[in-house]
Each structure stands twice: as structure tokens, then as C-alpha cells.
Motif scaffolding. Structure first.
Motif: not given
Length: 299
Positions: A81-91
Motif C-alpha cells: 500500500y505504501v509503495l503502490f498507492y500513497n508513496l508521496p504521503m508516506y515519504i
């Protein structure tokens, strides 16, 4: 509420609450899927008629395997989920990666995590990795069924707007317009229907062609998920990746569709390889307790 719409059932996402301790239906869905898969897998390895000369895992191996798979599903699902769907937010806010309580799990990530767990376990126990993946393919629809029902209870991952559909639902977090209950579509197709398909396949082919059942599952899941994506609202932070008017409901290609494409190709490839016998182990070893003297089994 629009005329052609059903109210969202008032189901508390928290199943059990004792003081500050809460257990949500979503967590219980994971537990139900793992326990149901564990029980079914044990029955499969005990069914002599399904195995032929292929070496099978022991019941105790299945007991150990479920812990490995649980870790693979949870860690892979979150990382996916972190990589495919919402990476900018988690960065921007890396600490949120660990806030699983806020939601955010990817089936495709959990799928890859489970595959890695199966293969690592097979290596550690000197078992056939294809065979373990085949067992997983037969039992995984149980978890998919309960997981999608939990998505519906949570009122998340709802479908596209459907003003003329008589069974559309107004979801509390989906705005005032009625939407397809796409979570239930996925529970029925990716869960119940795929469970029936895999049950028929394992009775028809058994585990005598390693990789065949895994290929059937991967291909059929990719097809079922792609169909359901035409009714499911894409993630808000991604939207449609490209195309504006595809499918009966309009819209374009979603991340879920894109991730299913390599799954379908891999599934089809393994069906062909297994059918031609290219995935069968070549080495054999004697088993003194397999019936007649000199009986042999594939390692």
C-alpha cells in the motif's frame, strides 16, 4: 437520500470493546481467513488421493507455515500500500507507515509477501515451493471473502456512483450519492466464486502437477479483480491512471487493473509450464513407509 438507494447498515466497525482494548471486524476477518485457511490446508495434506507421488508437507508443517504466512501478508500488504498507492504521503510523514490502525493494506502487496513466506518456508523445511504455493492458492479465497466483507463493514473501498442501480448504497464516507457496493462484488467473485473454482480444480487435478493450481488462482483472481475494478471507485489520491471512458461505467485504468496485468501473465505462464510437466521435480528419493517396497516419491 435518493429514491433508488439503500441506507448503509449501521454496523459498528469495532466488534469487541473492553475498556481501552478494542478489536475491529477487520482484524477478526484476518483471523478468520488465517484459521479457515489453516484448517482447510491441513485437510488437503491429509487427503492421499490428491498427491500421487509428489512429496507433500506434513500436518505439523502447515501449523508452522501459518505463522510465516501471517507475517508475510501483514508486512507485504502494508508495504504494498505504501509503495503502490500513497508513496508521496508516506515519504512526507514516514512514521505513518507504522500506523496500521489508520488503515491502508494492499492485496497485491500481501500476495507478494505471502509468496515470499511460502518460498522461504519451503527452503527452510526442504519442501517443494510450488506445492506450498498450490496449497495457498486453494485456501486464499477464504481470507479474501472475509476481508472484503470487513471492507464493507468499515464503509471503505466503496464503488462508483450508480444513481439508477436499485441496490446502490449511500456510504457515510462516500458522499450523498448512491454507489455500487463493490466490496460485496469482490467478496462474491474473488472470495466465494474463486473458492469454488479452486475447490473444483484441486479435486480435478490434485497436487500432482506443481504450480498448476497456483497458476489457475493467479489468473482467475486477476480476471475477477479487473472486472470488479470497473465498479470500484479508484483511490482518491491516484484516480484513473489513464483513459477516461473505458468499461460499462466509464472511467479509465486503475492501479488495481494495472497490477493485475502481470498477475494474469504469470498465472497463464505457470499453467502452461505445469501442464507440460516442466515444474515437476526431477530427483526422487525412496520412502520406506509409502506402501510397497521400493515405492518412490518426488522430492
Amino acid at each position: 437520500m435518493p429514491l433508488l438507494a439503500l441506507p448503509f447498515p449501521a454496523i459498528d466497525p469495532v466488534a469487541i470493546a473492553v475498556g481501552p482494548i478494542t478489536i475491529k471486524w477487520y482484524a477478526l476477518a484476518y483471523i478468520a481467513g488465517l484459521l479457515g485457511g489453516w484448517f482447510y490446508a491441513r485437510r488437503l495434506v491429509m487427503a492421499d488421493s490428491l498427491w500421487g507421488v509428489v512429496k507433500r508437507p506434513q500436518v505439523v508443517d502447515i501449523d508452522d507455515l501459518v505463522v510465516w504466512v501471517a507475517l508475510g501478508v501483514v508486512l507485504g500488504g502494508r508495504l504494498g500500500y505504501v509503495l503502490f498507492y500513497n508513496l508521496p504521503m508516506y515519504i512526507a510523514d514516514p512514521i505513518e507507515i507504522f500506523a496500521i490502525r489508520n488503515g491502508g493494506m494492499s492485496f497485491h502487496g500481501g500476495f507478494l509477501g505471502a509468496i515470499l513466506a511460502f518460498l522461504l518456508f519451503a527452503r527452510a523445511k526442504n519442501l517443494n515451493g510450488y506445492t506450498l504455493l498450490d496449497i495457498g492458492a486453494v485456501v486464499v479465497p477464504i481470507g479474501l471473502f472475509f476481508g472484503r466483507l470487513a471492507n464493507f463493514v468499515n464503509g471503505e473501498l466503496w464503488g462508483r456512483i450508480a444513481p439508477d442501480f436499485p441496490y446502490a448504497i449511500v456510504f457515510p464516507t462516500g458522499g450523498p450519492l448512491p454507489r455500487h457496493p463493490s466490496q460485496l462484488y469482490e467478496a462474491l467473485t474473488e472470495g466465494l466464486l474463486l473458492f469454488i473454482v479452486m475447490a473444483v480444480a484441486v479435486r480435478r487435478f490434485g497436487f500432482r502437477k506443481p504450480g498448476l493450481l497456483g497458476g489457475i488462482f493467479v489468473l482467475d483472481y486477476a480476471l475477477a479483480r479487473t472486472v470488479c475494478e470497473f465498479f470500484r471507485e479508484p483511490d482518491a489520491q491516484l484516480g484513473y491512471l489513464f483513459g477516461d471512458h473505458l468499461g460499462p461505467l466509464g472511467g479509465g485504468v486503475t492501479m488495481g487493473m494495472l497490477l493485475c496485468l502481470p498477475m494474469a501473465l504469470v498465472g497463464l505462464t505457470y499453467i502452461v509450464l505445469a501442464a507440460r510437466g516442466w515444474t515437476r521435480p526431477r530427483r526422487t528419493a525412496a520412502l520406506p513407509d509409502e506402501g510397497a517396497p521400493g515405492a518412490r516419491v518426488e522430492a
